[in-house]
Design a protein around this motif. Structure first.
Motif: not given
Length: 84
Positions: A9-20
């Motif tokens: 979950l953390a890896a997915t959220l970090v990737g989303f946050a960087i992009g978004h």
């Protein structure tokens, strides 16, 4: 093993946050970087999952090998006692 879900979950959220939050507003390309970095985050999460499973498998194999070695030594000791 419980931390694997958290890592995924953390890896997915970090990737989303960087992009978004970072790249899309900077380049004005919403949703391109959000999608790309979300997928990268998901891939990183599964890579972490794979690595964790490999570590657990190695530990299980070592434990199993140690149990078999101890069992073999115990059987040899009891066989030598029977002979004497």
């Amino acid at each position: 093993m419980a931390s694997v879900g958290t890592h995924l979950l953390a890896a997915t959220l970090v990737g989303f946050a960087i992009g978004h939050q970072l790249l899309d507003p900077w380049f004005g390309t919403y949703p391109v970087f959000t999608a790309v970095f979300s997928l990268i985050g998901i891939a990183a999460g599964f890579l972490n999952l794979y690595r964790e499973v490999q570590i657990l498998d190695r530990a299980e194999a070592e434990r199993h090998l140690q149990e078999n070695t101890e069992r073999t030594h115990t059987e040899k000791d009891s066989d030598s006692n029977d002979i004497a």
